[in-house]
Design a protein around this motif. Structure first.
Motif, PDB file in Angstrom:
ATOM      1  N   GLY A   1       0.816  -1.325   0.051  1.00  0.00           N
ATOM      2  CA  GLY A   1      -0.018  -0.111   0.120  1.00  0.00           C
ATOM      3  C   GLY A   1       0.723   1.219   0.048  1.00  0.00           C
ATOM      4  O   GLY A   1       0.549   2.196  -0.563  1.00  0.00           O
ATOM      5  N   ILE A   2       1.915   1.146   0.861  1.00  0.00           N
ATOM      6  CA  ILE A   2       2.642   2.439   0.850  1.00  0.00           C
ATOM      7  C   ILE A   2       4.167   1.961   0.790  1.00  0.00           C
ATOM      8  O   ILE A   2       4.739   0.968   1.825  1.00  0.00           O
ATOM      9  N   SER A   3       4.868   2.152  -0.264  1.00  0.00           N
ATOM     10  CA  SER A   3       6.093   1.317  -0.713  1.00  0.00           C
ATOM     11  C   SER A   3       7.003   2.477  -1.548  1.00  0.00           C
ATOM     12  O   SER A   3       6.495   2.804  -2.216  1.00  0.00           O
ATOM     13  N   ALA A   4       8.357   2.459  -0.816  1.00  0.00           N
ATOM     14  CA  ALA A   4       9.277   2.975  -1.923  1.00  0.00           C
ATOM     15  C   ALA A   4      10.388   2.036  -2.199  1.00  0.00           C
ATOM     16  O   ALA A   4      11.258   2.414  -2.551  1.00  0.00           O
ATOM     17  N   HIS A   5      10.062   0.786  -2.043  1.00  0.00           N
ATOM     18  CA  HIS A   5      11.053  -0.350  -2.259  1.00  0.00           C
ATOM     19  C   HIS A   5      11.214  -0.735  -3.684  1.00  0.00           C
ATOM     20  O   HIS A   5      10.079  -0.978  -4.300  1.00  0.00           O
ATOM     21  N   PRO A   6      12.440  -0.809  -4.164  1.00  0.00           N
ATOM     22  CA  PRO A   6      12.519  -1.353  -5.710  1.00  0.00           C
ATOM     23  C   PRO A   6      11.581  -2.500  -5.881  1.00  0.00           C
ATOM     24  O   PRO A   6      11.475  -2.708  -7.129  1.00  0.00           O
ATOM     25  N   SER A   7      11.245  -3.550  -5.098  1.00  0.00           N
ATOM     26  CA  SER A   7      10.647  -4.651  -5.662  1.00  0.00           C
ATOM     27  C   SER A   7       9.183  -4.455  -5.915  1.00  0.00           C
ATOM     28  O   SER A   7       8.732  -5.404  -6.293  1.00  0.00           O
ATOM     29  N   GLY A   8       8.703  -3.189  -5.452  1.00  0.00           N
ATOM     30  CA  GLY A   8       7.309  -3.031  -5.440  1.00  0.00           C
ATOM     31  C   GLY A   8       6.879  -1.674  -4.961  1.00  0.00           C
ATOM     32  O   GLY A   8       7.030  -1.403  -3.784  1.00  0.00           O
ATOM     33  N   GLU A   9       6.648  -0.532  -6.071  1.00  0.00           N
ATOM     34  CA  GLU A   9       6.671   0.639  -5.830  1.00  0.00           C
ATOM     35  C   GLU A   9       5.196   1.333  -6.384  1.00  0.00           C
ATOM     36  O   GLU A   9       5.160   1.212  -7.474  1.00  0.00           O
ATOM     37  N   GLY A  10       4.515   1.919  -5.481  1.00  0.00           N
ATOM     38  CA  GLY A  10       3.265   2.443  -5.842  1.00  0.00           C
ATOM     39  C   GLY A  10       3.474   3.911  -6.303  1.00  0.00           C
ATOM     40  O   GLY A  10       4.518   4.540  -6.142  1.00  0.00           O
ATOM     41  N   CYS A  11       2.445   4.224  -6.987  1.00  0.00           N
ATOM     42  CA  CYS A  11       2.668   5.779  -7.244  1.00  0.00           C
ATOM     43  C   CYS A  11       1.512   6.470  -6.888  1.00  0.00           C
ATOM     44  O   CYS A  11       0.359   6.224  -6.289  1.00  0.00           O
ATOM     45  N   VAL A  12       1.620   8.147  -6.701  1.00  0.00           N
ATOM     46  CA  VAL A  12       0.528   8.727  -6.214  1.00  0.00           C
ATOM     47  C   VAL A  12      -0.773   8.727  -7.055  1.00  0.00           C
ATOM     48  O   VAL A  12      -0.569   8.838  -8.419  1.00  0.00           O
ATOM     49  N   ARG A  13      -1.989   8.654  -6.460  1.00  0.00           N
ATOM     50  CA  ARG A  13      -2.975   8.424  -7.029  1.00  0.00           C
ATOM     51  C   ARG A  13      -3.519   9.802  -7.808  1.00  0.00           C
ATOM     52  O   ARG A  13      -4.224   9.544  -8.905  1.00  0.00           O
ATOM     53  N   ASP A  14      -3.483  10.634  -7.124  1.00  0.00           N
ATOM     54  CA  ASP A  14      -4.254  12.021  -7.614  1.00  0.00           C
ATOM     55  C   ASP A  14      -3.417  13.207  -7.140  1.00  0.00           C
ATOM     56  O   ASP A  14      -2.694  13.180  -6.362  1.00  0.00           O
TER      57      ASP A  14
ATOM     58  N   LYS B   1      -1.665  17.027  -7.079  1.00  0.00           N
ATOM     59  CA  LYS B   1      -0.360  17.840  -7.685  1.00  0.00           C
ATOM     60  C   LYS B   1       0.709  16.630  -8.020  1.00  0.00           C
ATOM     61  O   LYS B   1       1.824  17.150  -8.828  1.00  0.00           O
ATOM     62  N   TYR B   2       0.861  15.525  -7.204  1.00  0.00           N
ATOM     63  CA  TYR B   2       1.575  14.629  -7.363  1.00  0.00           C
ATOM     64  C   TYR B   2       1.637  13.469  -8.107  1.00  0.00           C
ATOM     65  O   TYR B   2       2.291  12.565  -8.144  1.00  0.00           O
ATOM     66  N   ALA B   3       0.447  13.664  -8.911  1.00  0.00           N
ATOM     67  CA  ALA B   3      -0.166  12.288  -9.560  1.00  0.00           C
ATOM     68  C   ALA B   3       0.882  11.667 -10.431  1.00  0.00           C
ATOM     69  O   ALA B   3       1.555  12.199 -10.962  1.00  0.00           O
ATOM     70  N   GLY B   4       1.035  10.269 -10.136  1.00  0.00           N
ATOM     71  CA  GLY B   4       1.796   9.527 -11.010  1.00  0.00           C
ATOM     72  C   GLY B   4       3.102   9.483 -10.577  1.00  0.00           C
ATOM     73  O   GLY B   4       3.954   8.602 -10.917  1.00  0.00           O
ATOM     74  N   LYS B   5       3.496  10.078  -9.578  1.00  0.00           N
ATOM     75  CA  LYS B   5       4.869  10.199  -8.757  1.00  0.00           C
ATOM     76  C   LYS B   5       5.094   8.984  -8.271  1.00  0.00           C
ATOM     77  O   LYS B   5       4.294   8.616  -7.249  1.00  0.00           O
ATOM     78  N   LYS B   6       6.239   8.308  -8.280  1.00  0.00           N
ATOM     79  CA  LYS B   6       6.744   7.289  -7.377  1.00  0.00           C
ATOM     80  C   LYS B   6       7.070   7.828  -5.874  1.00  0.00           C
ATOM     81  O   LYS B   6       7.369   9.113  -5.845  1.00  0.00           O
ATOM     82  N   LEU B   7       6.748   7.124  -4.796  1.00  0.00           N
ATOM     83  CA  LEU B   7       7.212   7.667  -3.382  1.00  0.00           C
ATOM     84  C   LEU B   7       8.644   7.774  -3.306  1.00  0.00           C
ATOM     85  O   LEU B   7       8.934   8.832  -2.551  1.00  0.00           O
ATOM     86  N   SER B   8       9.464   7.152  -3.921  1.00  0.00           N
ATOM     87  CA  SER B   8      10.800   7.220  -3.731  1.00  0.00           C
ATOM     88  C   SER B   8      11.185   8.731  -4.558  1.00  0.00           C
ATOM     89  O   SER B   8      12.106   9.339  -4.026  1.00  0.00           O
ATOM     90  N   ALA B   9      10.242   9.105  -5.566  1.00  0.00           N
ATOM     91  CA  ALA B   9      10.733  10.597  -6.299  1.00  0.00           C
ATOM     92  C   ALA B   9      10.531  11.305  -5.189  1.00  0.00           C
ATOM     93  O   ALA B   9      10.899  12.613  -5.151  1.00  0.00           O
TER      94      ALA B   9
END
Ligand code: ZN
Length: 312
Positions: A40-53, A55-63
């Motif tokens: 659900g909330i991950s910046a790990h390279p093995s599985g990383e989600g993106c912001v849903r909506d 001003k940061y929509a589509g950005k990965k958590l690590s970014a």
């Protein structure tokens, strides 16, 4: 100043032990009868989600972490430190153990170790988990593992819905069939598999890590009473701290009507695990995972819902 929560689209894993509850009960857009984990909330390279909506929509958590440290209170960590997932075990998971930061740093390319904890979202009557083992000395541990004396070695403890379990590095553990769990952990996927019930995956046994396991397992294990505590039926409209250690603080809140709390951490992570409501003006529902960024210092909640919160 516009205060906004940052929601994530999770990523999913398919596993031989996984099921379909993440789709059927949480409504996540993933198909299959082998869905084991929702990160659900991950910046790990093995599985990383993106912001849903937003001003940061589509950005990965690590970014987000790299480019906007102010969202996280400019904390001094070399990577996003936590990972929140939901696990659906249709079958037993393998018996495993995780290293601490020191061992993982030396033997696993500078990875973090893995301290984790579980909140039991649901389980059948009479459910159990594997927590700890019955060896009294390291020699006995080594003998039990090498001789395959699994019945003697493995310690199963009963659990029920609403239980909380802390898994320190070095703790032998396994999720058993029927359990639905919210896991809060260090951002790491270093796992040493001790025993896999002699199962075959694609016709062959999955790799075991016997040497590393014997290196890192804590002997003797923590007592069962010190491992599991009940967090069901806590008073409503209060923040209840479930656990605090050097890696994280995890809390539970059950909202019924309206309540508020001060965000007393650089940032917080939240998962709605039941019900629905409003969080600082945003509609939220079961299955939503979001970041409460540093600029949000006060949380106002209403509705009927349960959340698990975490922070460093
Ligand atoms: Zn684990």
């Amino acid at each position: 100043m516009e205060e906004q929560l940052i929601f994530f689209n999770p990523v999913f894993t398919h596993n031989i032990w996984g099921g379909s509850r993440l789709h059927d009960e949480f409504g996540y857009p993933v198909e299959g009868t082998d869905i084991g984990e929702c990160w659900g909330i991950s910046a790990h390279p093995s599985g990383e989600g993106c912001v849903r909506d937003g001003k940061y929509a589509g950005k990965k958590l690590s970014a987000l972490w790299e480019e906007h440290p102010e969202l996280f209170g400019n904390v001094d960590y070399d990577r996003f430190p936590l990972l929140v997932k939901i696990i659906d075990a249709r079958e037993d998971l393998s018996i495993q153990v995780h290293p601490d930061d020191t061992y993982a740093g030396q033997h696993e390319n500078g990875s973090l170790g893995k301290t984790e904890c579980w909140y039991v979202l649901d389980c059948p009557e009479g459910a159990s988990l594997v927590i700890g083992h019955n060896a009294k000395t390291r020699e006995e541990l080594s003998d039990m593992i090498h001789q395959g004396r699994w019945q003697e070695f493995i310690r199963e403890v009963p659990v029920k819905k609403g239980d909380f379990i802390q898994i320190d590095p070095g703790t032998v553990h396994a999720i058993k069939r029927g359990l639905l769990i919210l896991e809060t952990q260090q951002s790491s996927d270093i796992t040493y598999r001790v025993y896999d019930y002699d199962r075959l995956s694609d016709g062959k046994p999955r790799q075991l890590h016997i040497r590393q396991s014997i290196d890192v397992i804590t002997v003797p294990a923590k007592s069962p009473q010190d491992s599991v505590k009940s967090a069901a039926d806590l008073p409503e409209n209060h923040i209840h701290e479930l656990y605090r250690c050097s890696c994280y603080r995890v809390a539970k809140v059950t909202v019924s009507g309206a309540m508020g709390f001060v965000v007393d951490a650089p940032f917080m992570l939240a998962t709605v695990v039941a019900g629905e409501g409003i969080f600082n003006g945003r509609a939220v529902k079961k299955g939503d995972h979001f970041l409460i960024p540093n600029e949000v210092r006060q949380a106002e909640l209403s509705g009927r819902m349960e959340l698990i919160l975490s922070n460093i």
